[in-house]
Design a protein around this motif. Structure first.
Motif, PDB file in Angstrom:
ATOM      1  N   VAL A 123      -6.386   5.307  -9.223  1.00 14.46           N
ATOM      2  CA  VAL A 123      -7.220   4.473  -8.359  1.00 14.46           C
ATOM      3  C   VAL A 123      -8.174   5.362  -7.564  1.00 14.46           C
ATOM      4  O   VAL A 123      -7.756   6.389  -7.018  1.00 14.46           O
ATOM      5  N   ALA A 124      -9.439   4.959  -7.485  1.00 14.86           N
ATOM      6  CA  ALA A 124     -10.405   5.695  -6.667  1.00 14.86           C
ATOM      7  C   ALA A 124      -9.883   5.768  -5.230  1.00 14.86           C
ATOM      8  O   ALA A 124      -9.426   4.767  -4.669  1.00 14.86           O
ATOM      9  N   SER A 125      -9.936   6.959  -4.631  1.00 14.70           N
ATOM     10  CA  SER A 125      -9.362   7.181  -3.297  1.00 14.70           C
ATOM     11  C   SER A 125      -9.960   6.274  -2.228  1.00 14.70           C
ATOM     12  O   SER A 125      -9.273   5.896  -1.277  1.00 14.70           O
ATOM     13  N   PHE A 126     -11.235   5.905  -2.356  1.00 15.84           N
ATOM     14  CA  PHE A 126     -11.864   5.045  -1.351  1.00 15.84           C
ATOM     15  C   PHE A 126     -11.367   3.610  -1.424  1.00 15.84           C
ATOM     16  O   PHE A 126     -11.527   2.839  -0.476  1.00 15.84           O
ATOM     17  N   ASN A 127     -10.752   3.211  -2.544  1.00 16.54           N
ATOM     18  CA  ASN A 127     -10.388   1.818  -2.782  1.00 16.54           C
ATOM     19  C   ASN A 127      -9.054   1.493  -2.097  1.00 16.54           C
ATOM     20  O   ASN A 127      -8.018   1.349  -2.744  1.00 16.54           O
ATOM     21  N   THR A 128      -9.117   1.375  -0.782  1.00 16.50           N
ATOM     22  CA  THR A 128      -7.901   1.135  -0.002  1.00 16.50           C
ATOM     23  C   THR A 128      -7.247  -0.203  -0.350  1.00 16.50           C
ATOM     24  O   THR A 128      -6.019  -0.312  -0.299  1.00 16.50           O
ATOM     25  N   ARG A 129      -8.052  -1.202  -0.719  1.00 17.00           N
ATOM     26  CA  ARG A 129      -7.465  -2.500  -1.114  1.00 17.00           C
ATOM     27  C   ARG A 129      -6.566  -2.325  -2.329  1.00 17.00           C
ATOM     28  O   ARG A 129      -5.425  -2.799  -2.337  1.00 17.00           O
ATOM     29  N   ALA A 130      -7.075  -1.647  -3.349  1.00 14.42           N
ATOM     30  CA  ALA A 130      -6.286  -1.461  -4.573  1.00 14.42           C
ATOM     31  C   ALA A 130      -5.072  -0.569  -4.303  1.00 14.42           C
ATOM     32  O   ALA A 130      -3.985  -0.831  -4.826  1.00 14.42           O
TER      33      ALA A 130
END
Length: 162
Positions: A123-130
């Motif tokens: 998961v992309a590190s910025f994607n806190t929702r995921a």
């Protein structure tokens, strides 16, 4: 206005050419545009090696789930200790609370079809929702790396089965 599908109606099914063409029109607002599907060839999604399946609510395409190499991002030392899984939702359904149910449906399908010792997501590190969503499903972080293609930071999470 798109009606939010019922979480109970979600199921994973074989990907059809119509589904693949639809998915290849999906674009997302920044910073989620790294997940855009608009540059993908529908035939690539339909290849058995891609491991891509439709996520349906009743008979409506609401997303996709993938198993195997499609869930890997160049830059991490992947191995066969876990089955990589990924996916996406139709852009207008993102951020509406459907992600947890979509991933859970994919895990149930993957468990039945592949019986892996563990699942792994990147998961992309910025994607806190995921990240919150997969952690709520029992995934634990095992590492972080920068993608070989663009240097974007990614988190690798694993969920043991059994």
């Amino acid at each position: 206005m798109t009606l939010l599908p019922s979480a109970r109606s979600l199921r994973v099914a074989p990907l059809t050419p119509e589904h693949a063409r639809d998915i290849c029109t999906w674009g997302y607002p920044a910073p989620y545009d790294c997940y855009d599907m608009t540059e993908v060839d529908p035939d690539e999604l339909l290849s058995p090696d891609a491991g891509v399946y439709a996520l349906l609510a009743d008979e409506r395409l609401v997303g996709f789930r993938s198993f195997g190499a499609d869930g890997r991002v160049p830059g991490w030392a992947y191995d066969d200790s876990a089955l990589d899984t990924g996916g996406g939702l139709r852009p207008e359904l993102v951020g509406q609370g459907l992600g947890r149910h979509a991933i859970a449906a994919g895990l149930a399908f993957g468990r039945e079809r592949f019986a892996p010792p563990a699942f792994r997501v990147t998961v992309a590190s910025f994607n806190t929702r995921a990240l919150r969503t997969v952690e709520s499903l029992g995934f634990g972080r095992v590492g972080r790396f920068d993608a070989a293609s663009d240097g974007r930071s990614f988190e690798v999470l694993v969920r043991p089965e059994g």
